[in-house]
Design a protein around this motif. Structure first.
Motif, PDB file in Angstrom:
ATOM      1  N   ASP A 179     -16.827 125.415   0.258  1.00 22.90           N
ATOM      2  CA  ASP A 179     -16.243 124.120   0.622  1.00 22.90           C
ATOM      3  C   ASP A 179     -17.421 123.259   1.076  1.00 22.90           C
ATOM      4  O   ASP A 179     -17.795 123.254   2.245  1.00 22.90           O
ATOM      5  N   PHE A 180     -18.007 122.539   0.120  1.00 25.25           N
ATOM      6  CA  PHE A 180     -19.247 121.833   0.385  1.00 25.25           C
ATOM      7  C   PHE A 180     -19.034 120.567   1.211  1.00 25.25           C
ATOM      8  O   PHE A 180     -19.962 120.092   1.855  1.00 25.25           O
ATOM      9  N   VAL A 181     -17.808 120.063   1.250  1.00 24.39           N
ATOM     10  CA  VAL A 181     -17.489 118.961   2.168  1.00 24.39           C
ATOM     11  C   VAL A 181     -17.547 119.488   3.601  1.00 24.39           C
ATOM     12  O   VAL A 181     -18.137 118.865   4.486  1.00 24.39           O
ATOM     13  N   ALA A 182     -16.958 120.664   3.832  1.00 23.55           N
ATOM     14  CA  ALA A 182     -17.013 121.273   5.166  1.00 23.55           C
ATOM     15  C   ALA A 182     -18.462 121.594   5.544  1.00 23.55           C
ATOM     16  O   ALA A 182     -18.888 121.346   6.673  1.00 23.55           O
ATOM     17  N   ALA A 183     -19.233 122.123   4.596  1.00 20.90           N
ATOM     18  CA  ALA A 183     -20.638 122.442   4.879  1.00 20.90           C
ATOM     19  C   ALA A 183     -21.426 121.189   5.233  1.00 20.90           C
ATOM     20  O   ALA A 183     -22.297 121.221   6.100  1.00 20.90           O
ATOM     21  N   SER A 184     -21.082 120.075   4.603  1.00 21.07           N
ATOM     22  CA  SER A 184     -21.816 118.830   4.858  1.00 21.07           C
ATOM     23  C   SER A 184     -21.609 118.319   6.287  1.00 21.07           C
ATOM     24  O   SER A 184     -22.396 117.504   6.765  1.00 21.07           O
ATOM     25  N   GLN A 185     -20.600 118.808   6.977  1.00 21.15           N
ATOM     26  CA  GLN A 185     -20.364 118.385   8.354  1.00 21.15           C
ATOM     27  C   GLN A 185     -21.434 118.928   9.308  1.00 21.15           C
ATOM     28  O   GLN A 185     -21.515 118.487  10.455  1.00 21.15           O
ATOM     29  N   HIS A 186     -22.262 119.849   8.821  1.00 24.04           N
ATOM     30  CA  HIS A 186     -23.391 120.346   9.609  1.00 24.04           C
ATOM     31  C   HIS A 186     -24.629 119.471   9.421  1.00 24.04           C
ATOM     32  O   HIS A 186     -25.680 119.745   9.994  1.00 24.04           O
ATOM     33  N   LEU A 187     -24.485 118.432   8.596  1.00 24.45           N
ATOM     34  CA  LEU A 187     -25.582 117.508   8.317  1.00 24.45           C
ATOM     35  C   LEU A 187     -25.367 116.203   9.068  1.00 24.45           C
ATOM     36  O   LEU A 187     -24.233 115.775   9.263  1.00 24.45           O
ATOM     37  N   SER A 188     -26.452 115.549   9.439  1.00 25.23           N
ATOM     38  CA  SER A 188     -26.319 114.253  10.095  1.00 25.23           C
ATOM     39  C   SER A 188     -25.871 113.212   9.060  1.00 25.23           C
ATOM     40  O   SER A 188     -26.086 113.393   7.858  1.00 25.23           O
ATOM     41  N   PRO A 189     -25.223 112.128   9.501  1.00 28.14           N
ATOM     42  CA  PRO A 189     -24.779 111.095   8.555  1.00 28.14           C
ATOM     43  C   PRO A 189     -25.934 110.506   7.734  1.00 28.14           C
ATOM     44  O   PRO A 189     -25.735 110.118   6.585  1.00 28.14           O
ATOM     45  N   ASP A 190     -27.140 110.489   8.306  1.00 29.01           N
ATOM     46  CA  ASP A 190     -28.295 109.940   7.585  1.00 29.01           C
ATOM     47  C   ASP A 190     -29.168 111.050   6.989  1.00 29.01           C
ATOM     48  O   ASP A 190     -30.376 110.896   6.793  1.00 29.01           O
ATOM     49  N   PHE A 191     -28.552 112.161   6.644  1.00 28.34           N
ATOM     50  CA  PHE A 191     -29.224 113.326   6.077  1.00 28.34           C
ATOM     51  C   PHE A 191     -30.083 112.968   4.865  1.00 28.34           C
ATOM     52  O   PHE A 191     -29.699 112.148   4.032  1.00 28.34           O
ATOM     53  N   GLU A 192     -31.234 113.646   4.774  1.00 31.59           N
ATOM     54  CA  GLU A 192     -32.081 113.597   3.591  1.00 31.59           C
ATOM     55  C   GLU A 192     -32.326 115.022   3.119  1.00 31.59           C
ATOM     56  O   GLU A 192     -32.786 115.862   3.899  1.00 31.59           O
ATOM     57  N   GLY A 193     -32.007 115.281   1.871  1.00 33.09           N
ATOM     58  CA  GLY A 193     -32.306 116.559   1.243  1.00 33.09           C
ATOM     59  C   GLY A 193     -33.351 116.321   0.177  1.00 33.09           C
ATOM     60  O   GLY A 193     -33.129 115.513  -0.733  1.00 33.09           O
ATOM     61  N   ILE A 194     -34.469 116.989   0.274  1.00 37.35           N
ATOM     62  CA  ILE A 194     -35.590 116.750  -0.637  1.00 37.35           C
ATOM     63  C   ILE A 194     -35.835 117.994  -1.472  1.00 37.35           C
ATOM     64  O   ILE A 194     -35.982 119.102  -0.929  1.00 37.35           O
ATOM     65  N   TRP A 195     -35.855 117.799  -2.788  1.00 31.10           N
ATOM     66  CA  TRP A 195     -36.179 118.861  -3.735  1.00 31.10           C
ATOM     67  C   TRP A 195     -37.523 118.513  -4.363  1.00 31.10           C
ATOM     68  O   TRP A 195     -37.585 117.802  -5.379  1.00 31.10           O
ATOM     69  N   PRO A 196     -38.632 118.959  -3.767  1.00 35.68           N
ATOM     70  CA  PRO A 196     -39.962 118.551  -4.230  1.00 35.68           C
ATOM     71  C   PRO A 196     -40.248 118.882  -5.687  1.00 35.68           C
ATOM     72  O   PRO A 196     -40.953 118.127  -6.362  1.00 35.68           O
ATOM     73  N   GLN A 197     -39.723 119.987  -6.194  1.00 31.68           N
ATOM     74  CA  GLN A 197     -40.048 120.391  -7.558  1.00 31.68           C
ATOM     75  C   GLN A 197     -39.535 119.412  -8.606  1.00 31.68           C
ATOM     76  O   GLN A 197     -40.163 119.224  -9.637  1.00 31.68           O
ATOM     77  N   SER A 198     -38.397 118.768  -8.338  1.00 28.30           N
ATOM     78  CA  SER A 198     -37.857 117.795  -9.301  1.00 28.30           C
ATOM     79  C   SER A 198     -38.060 116.360  -8.838  1.00 28.30           C
ATOM     80  O   SER A 198     -37.787 115.423  -9.579  1.00 28.30           O
ATOM     81  N   GLY A 199     -38.509 116.186  -7.599  1.00 29.06           N
ATOM     82  CA  GLY A 199     -38.710 114.846  -7.062  1.00 29.06           C
ATOM     83  C   GLY A 199     -37.436 114.170  -6.602  1.00 29.06           C
ATOM     84  O   GLY A 199     -37.439 112.983  -6.273  1.00 29.06           O
TER      85      GLY A 199
END
Length: 125
Positions: A18-38
């Motif tokens: 449940d990725f909506v539920a998981a996202s509640q552990h993230l701040s509203p201004d969350f940044e997720g960075i995947w360096p390999q793909s940019g």
């Protein structure tokens, strides 16, 4: 919760698929960075959407192999599989205010060991 507990709770929530539920552990201004793909994922909604839409053969399973914390910085080594695809995610989490503010996540691809090193190494299964 301290930073290590916040990140542990995040991976537990991810295991629910449940990725909506998981996202509640993230701040509203969350940044997720995947360096390999940019790529940069900005915000909880985009995090939930990309994980929900990600092609899979079945439910995702996450096995937390290692977690190391130093204050508000946490690093995890996680095995990820949908029963067909098997991958490793090495993630650097920055926690603020009880939420994950930033993740820098690496998805290393396995590769065969070069023959020239055979005299000095063993191969893990």
């Amino acid at each position: 919760m301290d930073a290590k507990e916040v990140v542990r709770a995040f991976w537990t929530a991810m295991a629910s698929n449940d990725f909506v539920a998981a996202s509640q552990h993230l701040s509203p201004d969350f940044e997720g960075i995947w360096p390999q793909s940019g790529e940069v994922i900005t915000g909880r909604a985009n995090f939930a959407a990309i994980n929900t839409a990600y092609p899979a053969s079945g439910l995702w399973r996450f096995t937390l192999k290692r977690i190391i914390a130093d204050g508000v910085e946490v690093v995890t080594d996680v095995d990820v599989t949908d029963g067909t695809v098997r991958a490793t995610a090495v993630t650097f989490h920055s926690v603020a205010g009880g939420l994950i503010r930033r993740q820098v996540e690496y998805w290393p691809d396995p590769f065969p060991a070069p023959p020239w090193r055979a005299d000095w190494v063993s191969i893990q299964p």
